[in-house]
Design a protein around this motif. Sequence first.
Motif: not given
Length: 314
Positions: A119-122, A124-136, A145-149
């Motif tokens: 994942g990339t970002g800044h 508390d957010l991490l954006v993971v490449p790919g077609d899978d649909v997920d968030a956690f 540190s805690s992150r939102i993926v």
Amino acid sequence: MTFALVLVALALAFPWAAVAAARRLATVLPPRDACWALTAATLLMAGGTIAALAGLLHVPFLASLEQVPLHRVLEVWPVAVPAACTAALVMAVQAVLLFRRGFEHRVVLERAWRAAAEGTGHGDLLVVPGDDVDAFALPGYRGRSSRIVVTVGMLRALKPRERAVLLAHERAHLSGRHHLLFAVVDLSATVHPALRSLRGLLGFHLERWADEVAAATVGDRRVAAAAIARAALAGSQNRNTGGGYPMLSVTSGPVPQRVEALLLPEPVAPKGGARRIGALGLAVTVAFPALAAVALAYGLHEYVEYAAIAVRGS
């Protein structure tokens, strides 16, 4: 000894009634209050169960403190040692289950962090490449540190305002420390089989808690309901089943009930007699195992002293 065994039996059986009371109370409380009530009830019931078993386990130890030979104690209480051995066996099984469940929590968390490694970002957010649909929501681990993926597939599946709902939902999980509440209940449930049914119930109310925070953040309950429904529908077609952190995923729990709740007015705490009666019923049923454990410890001590007097006088 019969009295002590009756106390233990009641202490071990009463959590079934306490669970029913906790489930009933959770239905009339707002999600946040329901989560705290379920967590406290589960922890207290697990503690009461362990205390009751520990009381039986300490019979030989109490006898040794009174300098009573064990074989003389058995003449007065023939079931003293079998009861203590049974308690020791049950507690050993509980310890194994607790250790294994804790290890499973660690494995799931490590796997989730590996899934988020790309994942990339800044912030508390991490954006993971790919077609899978997920968030956690991903709790902190080993100095991280805690992150939102969120996956790119999930961002594509949602409209702009729905993405705001998603992020607010996951941030609510992290700010509310929901992973700790779930861990407490999940680990406590290994102590008594009656407590296992509260794991799923707590998971549902944790998601409802995060849903309500997200709805308040965007200021539109219908948009929040649409976002949860769309995310769950898109996530149901996932090909990837090995990643993510399912304990705090936006698509977990009974989604139709969550969406239906968001289409209703914001829940409020009950007032008057209903709340007092529910709280009193839960308090009584939860407090019984702890009180029984205290009474058991006192009763066993008195029985040992009685046996010591009887042995010395013979």
